[in-house]
Design an enzyme around this catalytic site. Structure first.
Site, short mmCIF file in Angstrom:
data_model
loop_
_atom_site.label_atom_id
_atom_site.label_comp_id
_atom_site.label_asym_id
_atom_site.label_seq_id
_atom_site.Cartn_x
_atom_site.Cartn_y
_atom_site.Cartn_z
N SER A 89 0.83 -1.21 0.00
CA SER A 89 0.00 0.00 0.00
C SER A 89 0.86 1.25 0.00
O SER A 89 1.92 1.29 0.62
CB SER A 89 -0.93 0.03 1.21
OG SER A 89 -1.71 1.21 1.17
N GLY A 90 0.33 2.26 -0.67
CA GLY A 90 1.01 3.55 -0.67
C GLY A 90 1.15 4.15 -2.05
O GLY A 90 1.72 5.23 -2.20
N LYS A 148 -4.56 -6.79 3.50
CA LYS A 148 -4.58 -5.69 2.52
C LYS A 148 -6.00 -5.44 2.01
O LYS A 148 -6.40 -4.29 1.81
CB LYS A 148 -3.65 -6.01 1.34
CG LYS A 148 -3.67 -4.95 0.22
CD LYS A 148 -3.24 -3.59 0.75
CE LYS A 148 -3.11 -2.44 -0.22
NZ LYS A 148 -3.86 -2.31 -1.40
N HIS A 152 -7.67 -3.52 4.65
CA HIS A 152 -7.11 -2.16 4.57
C HIS A 152 -7.90 -1.35 3.54
O HIS A 152 -8.31 -0.21 3.77
CB HIS A 152 -5.63 -2.22 4.19
CG HIS A 152 -5.04 -0.92 3.73
ND1 HIS A 152 -5.27 -0.40 2.48
CD2 HIS A 152 -4.22 -0.03 4.35
CE1 HIS A 152 -4.64 0.76 2.34
NE2 HIS A 152 -3.99 1.00 3.46
N ASN A 153 -8.10 -1.95 2.37
CA ASN A 153 -8.81 -1.23 1.31
C ASN A 153 -10.28 -1.00 1.65
O ASN A 153 -10.85 0.04 1.30
CB ASN A 153 -8.67 -1.98 -0.02
CG ASN A 153 -7.32 -1.74 -0.67
OD1 ASN A 153 -6.34 -1.53 0.03
ND2 ASN A 153 -7.26 -1.79 -1.98
N GLU A 195 -10.23 1.86 3.77
CA GLU A 195 -9.93 3.01 2.88
C GLU A 195 -11.22 3.52 2.22
O GLU A 195 -11.49 4.73 2.20
CB GLU A 195 -8.92 2.52 1.83
CG GLU A 195 -8.58 3.48 0.71
CD GLU A 195 -7.65 2.78 -0.32
OE1 GLU A 195 -6.58 2.31 0.07
OE2 GLU A 195 -8.02 2.71 -1.51
C1 6PG Z 1 -3.18 1.28 -1.69
C2 6PG Z 1 -4.43 1.40 -2.51
C3 6PG Z 1 -4.22 0.72 -3.83
C4 6PG Z 1 -5.22 1.14 -4.89
C5 6PG Z 1 -6.61 0.76 -4.55
C6 6PG Z 1 -7.62 1.54 -5.32
O1 6PG Z 1 -3.29 0.74 -0.60
O2 6PG Z 1 -2.13 1.72 -2.15
O3 6PG Z 1 -5.50 0.81 -1.86
O4 6PG Z 1 -4.18 -0.64 -3.61
O5 6PG Z 1 -5.12 2.49 -5.11
O6 6PG Z 1 -6.75 -0.58 -4.86
O7 6PG Z 1 -8.77 0.83 -5.20
P1 6PG Z 1 -10.06 1.10 -6.02
O8 6PG Z 1 -9.68 1.17 -7.48
O9 6PG Z 1 -10.91 -0.07 -5.76
O10 6PG Z 1 -10.61 2.38 -5.52
#
Ligand code: 6PG
Length: 471
Positions: A130-131, A184, A187-188, A191
């Site tokens: 992630s990041g 992860k 995490h999303n 997010e």
């Molecule tokens: C991260 C983000 C990365 C990505 C997402 C976007 O942790 O760096 O989560 O993995 O930007 O998957 O997700 P969506 O396209 O589903 O919004």
């Protein structure tokens, strides 16, 4: 550099792959990259300069560059591309080699791939990364799962490239099998929920209070300077100040209001449903992205379905303060739902997660990094097997203490006709969780009435059925 001297390989030299290679090389590791696309391989060579980096466009050449037993990371889109890379790599690999999937793969796929490869003596790690692009280059949060021995082989590389909070790298071994990709995924999911709560706050401030973009930038920057500090808050403040090159207007107003998604938030909701571990604020965030996609229908409906005037007429300063407090409370609830899902999944799927470790490695590098994670980490340090953050004395008291703000915000949204599914679901979750009694007795009675599904009684053990209809 001689052949077979490279410490680690990277398949997929898109921006993320290239950045992670450069990050590894900056920490003294010799890295060989592979991409079928000659332009991407050349871009890596150009960017690497004098660093110990090679780039190949033939798999045989790439494999020949790697020290044995080999460690090969993939950064390719989730789904069929991962299987295709594994399929292409396999004929070149030997027992003892290690493949690392750094993409957003579904955890079920990771388990299946790990099993299939283990049968051929190939080790497999599923590592959530992630990041974004910046994180890959300067320090991501890494969420590895698989066998501890396989992790140990690449631990030093992963620790070196990860973001650091103080001396602590934002990576640690999380658990067997798909534990890393599962963490992860959640995490999303979190997010998505945080982004939805921020978007709802924006809606209240824009349509409700009539704030312009400069004022919005100031409000979000102010929140970012306090307890709401976090990456998503920081970029939100910057977004409201960003001017569109093409029109000279603030860019956010030129962007179509249809949110896309790659599916990780949806997977979180789906898996939470299957484990019966509710994450309603994440569900609401996924649903709201989906609803945003019905743009033409929403436009048609806006002409025929009138609602209240969305203009706030109360005490603006008081409301602004309440909104910040409510956002903090709802944010705790959103993390709480995700962590509670991890608590359940950890047992159900045998991950044996240490949630303190999860909180620790999310404090830096990742998209949901935020000051609040220090308090969440402290909660798991106090009670490692805490089932829900709302049961932590400190965080529970914060949410309980701000429920008045949450109620005021939700009430305002209802009165103004501004949709707040994230805030509402967070408040309803809080009110449900703190209710010793819920009206589920009636649901049991209904089930037994129409389907003889039986019910349990509060005064005796066992299951009961009643002939409800009087003849
Ligand atoms: C991260 C983000 C990365 C990505 C997402 C976007 O942790 O760096 O989560 O993995 O930007 O998957 O997700 P969506 O396209 O589903 O919004």
């Amino acid at each position: 550099m001689d052949s077979a001297r490279y410490d680690i390989g990277m398949v997929g030299l898109g921006v993320m792959g290239q950045n992670l290679v450069l990050n590894m090389a900056d920490h003294g590791f010799a890295v060989a990259g592979f991409d079928k696309d000659a332009a991407k391989a050349q871009a890596l060579r150009d960017a690497a300069g004098e660093r110990p980096v090679a780039a190949a466009t033939s798999l045989a050449e790439f494999i020949g560059l790697l020290r044995t037993p080999r460690a090969i990371m993939m950064l390719v889109p989730a789904g069929p591309p991962v299987d295709s890379v594994i399929h292409d790599l396999l004929p070149h690999l030997q027992a003892g080699d290690l493949i690392i999937d750094g993409g957003n793969s579904h955890y079920v796929d990771t388990d299946a791939r790990a099993r299939a490869l283990a049968a051929q003596g190939i080790a497999y790690l599923g590592v959530g990364v992630s990041g974004g692009e910046h994180g890959a280059r300067h320090g991501p949060s890494l969420m590895p799962g698989g066998s501890p021995a396989a992790y140990e082989r690449v631990r030093l590389v992963l620790e070196a490239v990860a973001a650091h909070v103080g001396d602590a790298p934002c990576v640690t071994y999380l658990g067997p099998g798909s534990a890393g990709h599962y963490v992860k995924m959640v995490h999303n999911g979190i997010e998505y929920a945080l982004m939805q709560l921020i978007a709802e706050s924006y809606d209240l401030l824009k349509r409700g209070l009539g704030l312009n973009n400069a004022e919005l930038a100031t409000v979000f920057a102010g929140w970012n300077a306090g307890e709401l500090n976090g990456y998503l808050m920081e970029i939100t403040a910057q977004i409201f100040a960003h001017v569109d090159q093409r029109t000279g207007k603030t860019l956010v107003d030129e962007i179509l209001d249809e949110a896309r998604q790659k599916g990780t938030g949806m997977w979180t909701s789906q898996d939470a449903m299957s484990l019966q571990a509710p994450v309603p604020t994440i569900d609401a965030a996924v649903a709201q992205r989906d609803l945003s996609g019905f743009k033409a229908e929403r436009e048609a409906a806006s002409h025929v379905l009138a609602g209240p005037a969305a203009r706030f007429t109360g005490d603006r300063d008081a409301f602004l303060a309440s909104l910040g407090d409510a956002l903090y409370a709802a944010t705790i609830v959103a993390y709480g739902q995700g962590m509670a899902l991890l608590h359940v999944a950890s047992q159900a799927r045998g991950y044996a997660l240490h949630l303190a470790d999860v909180a620790r490695i999310w404090r830096g590098g990742c998209i949901i990094r935020a000051a609040l994670l220090e308090r969440i980490l402290a909660a798991y340090d106090r009670q490692p097997d805490l089932p829900n953050l709302l049961l932590d004395p400190e965080l529970g008291a914060v949410v309980a203490g701000r429920q008045g703000d949450l109620r005021a915000v939700v009430t305002t949204g209802v009165a103004l006709g501004i949709p707040l599914p994230g805030f509402m679901s967070a408040l309803a979750y809080f009110d449900s969780y703190r209710s010793a009694w819920l009206p589920a007795n009636l649901i049991q009675a209904q089930r037994d009435y129409f389907g003889a599904h039986t019910y349990e009684r509060i005064d005796s053990q066992g299951v009961f059925h009643t002939q409800w209809e009087q003849e």
